[in-house]
Design an enzyme around this catalytic site. Structure first.
Site, PDB file in Angstrom:
ATOM      1  N   HIS A 144       0.832  -1.208   0.000  1.00 28.46           N
ATOM      2  CA  HIS A 144       0.000   0.000   0.000  1.00 28.46           C
ATOM      3  C   HIS A 144       0.869   1.262   0.000  1.00 28.46           C
ATOM      4  O   HIS A 144       0.705   2.144  -0.846  1.00 28.46           O
ATOM      5  CB  HIS A 144      -0.919  -0.005   1.233  1.00 28.46           C
ATOM      6  CG  HIS A 144      -1.716   1.257   1.392  1.00 28.46           C
ATOM      7  ND1 HIS A 144      -3.019   1.366   0.971  1.00 28.46           N
ATOM      8  CD2 HIS A 144      -1.381   2.474   1.891  1.00 28.46           C
ATOM      9  CE1 HIS A 144      -3.452   2.600   1.217  1.00 28.46           C
ATOM     10  NE2 HIS A 144      -2.480   3.289   1.780  1.00 28.46           N
ATOM     11  N   GLU A 145       1.779   1.328   0.958  1.00 30.20           N
ATOM     12  CA  GLU A 145       2.602   2.537   1.068  1.00 30.20           C
ATOM     13  C   GLU A 145       3.466   2.717  -0.175  1.00 30.20           C
ATOM     14  O   GLU A 145       3.722   3.843  -0.606  1.00 30.20           O
ATOM     15  CB  GLU A 145       3.461   2.501   2.330  1.00 30.20           C
ATOM     16  CG  GLU A 145       2.659   2.520   3.638  1.00 30.20           C
ATOM     17  CD  GLU A 145       1.642   3.648   3.728  1.00 30.20           C
ATOM     18  OE1 GLU A 145       1.861   4.711   3.120  1.00 30.20           O
ATOM     19  OE2 GLU A 145       0.606   3.448   4.398  1.00 30.20           O
ATOM     20  N   HIS A 172       1.752   4.695  -2.808  1.00 32.69           N
ATOM     21  CA  HIS A 172       1.924   6.148  -2.642  1.00 32.69           C
ATOM     22  C   HIS A 172       3.309   6.567  -3.163  1.00 32.69           C
ATOM     23  O   HIS A 172       3.456   7.607  -3.805  1.00 32.69           O
ATOM     24  CB  HIS A 172       1.856   6.529  -1.165  1.00 32.69           C
ATOM     25  CG  HIS A 172       0.498   6.458  -0.541  1.00 32.69           C
ATOM     26  ND1 HIS A 172      -0.588   7.141  -1.024  1.00 32.69           N
ATOM     27  CD2 HIS A 172       0.053   5.798   0.568  1.00 32.69           C
ATOM     28  CE1 HIS A 172      -1.642   6.905  -0.243  1.00 32.69           C
ATOM     29  NE2 HIS A 172      -1.278   6.082   0.730  1.00 32.69           N
ATOM     30  N   HIS A 210       3.346   6.946  -6.802  1.00 37.92           N
ATOM     31  CA  HIS A 210       2.633   8.163  -7.175  1.00 37.92           C
ATOM     32  C   HIS A 210       3.600   9.362  -7.094  1.00 37.92           C
ATOM     33  O   HIS A 210       3.563  10.255  -7.934  1.00 37.92           O
ATOM     34  CB  HIS A 210       1.452   8.346  -6.212  1.00 37.92           C
ATOM     35  CG  HIS A 210       0.331   9.192  -6.729  1.00 37.92           C
ATOM     36  ND1 HIS A 210      -0.780   9.459  -5.970  1.00 37.92           N
ATOM     37  CD2 HIS A 210       0.140   9.830  -7.896  1.00 37.92           C
ATOM     38  CE1 HIS A 210      -1.603  10.246  -6.664  1.00 37.92           C
ATOM     39  NE2 HIS A 210      -1.061  10.475  -7.837  1.00 37.92           N
TER      40      HIS A 210
HETATM   41 ZN    ZN Z   1      -2.417   5.307   2.317  1.00 34.61          ZN
END
Ligand code: ZN
Length: 655
Positions: A445-446, A449, A452
């Protein structure tokens, strides 16, 4: 002071901050000079005799405040991950000063008058100009002098309260730890964990930052579970009063800015736009989620032989999972060794999707010896940026997991991104670091980011990387979780740390079957926290809250989400996201983003899954755009149509 490392750009690769030169005593002078320099630059822009143009006004503002940006990026990263008494003191002092500083710029009438006169035909500039206008109006640029004066006071007090809230919470994590004298009371935890908890002949189990402590799934002594749970929900009681005060001030500020409540103010510049849109969505979820949780509670009570209390839930959920699905979550741990998860899982998925490669740079340092630095390359070998990983929990680190940016990508400065992931994995006393399935998920998940941030290809810092609306920012990171159990990726990283054997296929099958279980719990604990956030931020100005805990109970009941065996994921007193984390009236964002996430997972599956072509499409239309275009437009460009809520309802078993 000439040697203050913040005064000049870093000379390290990618302008990585020179952590080994930075001392605590550098921060205050750097903040002071940074703010002074920034204000002087802004004054020069506002007072210019030239007619306002995009370049001499908006782009000039983008170019301003470089010392301050550098200082703040490092300081707040360290304050979150590796704090100290001195850093906490500095934080207390500079937080309100930074708030005053931001107000001095956005409430500068001459500057605002200039911005209003800027025009441009370039679409990227026009979008940014619009962002500036929104930012200024939302900050109160159009208010009268006395209104602005009140606004300044409100902002300053809110900033002070928010720092106090988070510092109380950090202390409570250790102050409210479960302490037992006899290791027998920890029966159920594995021996290595018990050993790592030993401190001076006692055992200290620190709290993680949410309600449902992971050890509740394992501790066999019901009374110890109850004590742990009560410590968890009762921590930092002084924060109740701070929360009430903050909610009251936020309501007053919203009214000043022309909104009926703080929630309306917050969502106005989000993709949701209106309170009604958020409520319509949450309304579709609450009933089915509670019904699922009730059915789960019945199954657990049957297993336990008594009605389930909140401290029993995880323990019996684990038992039912084992009985019904023959699945033991702990059996996965030996296959999830940290380094392998990162290299052969998280990185490998990015390589197969986007062609990017990673090389560790042990010559480059973070602020702590556990921080690892990786250089990231594009498929053609060109440099993309740096990725820093700080995997371990520390007593001086905030709970949870997050991504932050140390250097934001922008063509304006010709700077490449330097991004970080922070996790909170317990460092073993010895031997390999073995993760839980949830921790593996969090790592993916991290990193979503991080991608991104790394793939950002925009001109201006204001809209770089993850600087998108909050109710959009969780979307790319959630999509990246889909690769955790993607067969080729899982086979690549999930190998036994001793034997190298791949995780047995049946364990994976069982995991997938078992994942459908406990969705009621997960959805209810999340929705309860969301609706609690919502209730605090729909307070009307002047509305008094005498008793914060009673307010909580009332709010949950009124929203139809009160189900005592499943308390909110966060209660008011430790709801960091909304009182000290920039997510006030924004906790709905996770499920809001999940609509786009579920749609995108479908798209990947429809189009052949883990392929370079799919990765390129997602990167081009979405990840590279940052906030430089309307985010829902990039979603449509990626998906080819509007989002529907159906894939989300299906995934969560809510249909
Ligand atoms: Zn998050």
């Amino acid at each position: 002071m000439a040697e203050n490392p913040f005064f000049a750009p870093s000379s390290l690769p990618y302008r990585l901050p020179p952590f080994d030169e930075i001392r605590e005593e550098h921060y205050l002078p750097a903040f002071e000079r940074g703010m002074a320099e920034h204000l002087a630059e802004v004054e020069a822009i506002a007072g210019s005799d030239e007619p306002p143009t995009f370049d001499n006004t908006v782009a000039a503002l983008e170019r301003s405040g470089r010392i301050l940006d550098r200082t703040a990026a490092v300081f707040f990263s360290v304050a979150a991950s590796n704090t100290s008494d001195a850093i906490m003191e500095i934080e207390k002092r500079v937080s309100p000063e930074l708030t005053r500083h931001a107000d001095a710029i956005r409430l500068n009438r001459a500057l605002w008058a200039r911005i209003k006169r800027v025009t441009t035909d370039d679409p990227e500039e026009a979008w940014l100009l619009e962002k500036y206008r929104e930012d200024f109006i939302r900050a109160g640029a159009d208010l009268s002098e006395p209104e602005q004066e009140r606004l300044r006071q409100l902002n300053e007090e809110l900033s002070r309260l928010s720092t106090e809230f988070s510092q109380n919470l950090l202390k409570a994590t250790t102050d409210s730890a479960l302490v037992v004298e006899d290791a027998k009371e920890l029966d159920g935890l594995d021996e290595a964990t018990i050993r790592s908890l030993e401190q001076d002949g006692r055992y200290v189990l620190p709290l993680l930052n949410f309600t449902n402590q992971p050890a509740l799934a394992q501790l066999t002594d019901r009374d110890v579970r109850r004590r742990l749970f009560e410590l968890s929900v009762g921590r930092a009681p002084a924060n109740f009063a701070l929360a009430v005060r903050m909610a009251t001030l936020r309501a007053e500020r919203a009214a000043l800015l022309g909104f009926p409540n703080h929630a309306s103010y917050v969502v106005a510049d989000q993709t949701a736009k209106t309170v009604e849109a958020v409520e319509e969505m949450l309304g579709q979820l609450v009933g089915p989620a509670v019904r699922n949780a009730e059915a789960e509670a019945e199954a657990l009570a049957e297993q336990a032989g008594f009605p389930i209390e909140p401290w029993d839930w995880s323990f019996y959920a684990e038992k039912v999972r084992r009985a019904r699905y023959d699945f033991d979550a702990d059996a996965m741990r030996p296959y999830f060794e940290l380094d392998r998860v990162i290299r052969d899982g998280v990185f490998e998925a990015a390589t197969r999707l986007y062609g990017v490669t990673f090389a560790e740079r042990p010559d480059l340092k973070g602020y702590h010896e556990d921080v690892r630095v990786f250089e990231v390359f594009d498929e053609d070998g060109s440099a993309l940026g740096l990725f820093l990983l700080d995997p371990y929990a520390r007593p001086n680190k905030r709970g949870g997991a997050w991504m932050n940016s140390l250097v934001g990508q922008s063509f304006l400065f010709g700077e490449k991104p330097v991004v970080m992931n922070n996790l909170n994995i317990t460092k073993p006393a010895e031997g390999p670091t073995l993760l839980s399935y949830d921790e593996v998920n969090t790592a993916f998940h991290e990193f979503g980011h991080a991608l991104h941030g790394l793939f950002s290809a925009v001109r201006f810092p204001r809209v770089s990387g993850t600087k998108v609306p909050r109710d959009f920012v969780e979307y790319p990171s959630q999509v990246n979780e889909m690769w955790v159990t993607w067969p080729e990726i899982l086979a690549n990283y999930a190998r036994h740390h001793e034997t190298g054997e791949p995780m047995p296929a049946e364990l994976v099958e069982k995991l997938k079957a078992a994942e459908k279980f406990n969705q009621g719990f997960k959805t209810v604990e999340y929705l309860a926290a969301t609706l609690l956030d919502w209730a605090w931020h729909k307070l009307e100005p002047g509305q008094e809250v005498a008793d914060a805990e009673a307010f909580e109970q009332e709010a949950l009941k009124a929203a139809g989400i009160a189900f005592p065996p499943v308390p909110p994921r966060y209660r008011t007193n430790y709801f960091m996201h909304i009182f000290a984390g920039g997510y006030s009236a924004g906790y709905y964002s996770y499920i809001w983003s999940e609509v786009l996430d579920a749609e995108s997972v479908e798209w990947f599956k429809e189009n052949g899954g883990l392929t370079r072509a799919n990765g390129d499409h997602f990167r081009r239309e979405l990840l590279s755009r940052g906030g430089s275009v309307d985010p829902l437009e990039s979603f449509r460009a990626f998906r080819g149509r509007e989002a529907s809520i159906r894939p989300l309802l299906e995934r969560r078993g809510l249909l």
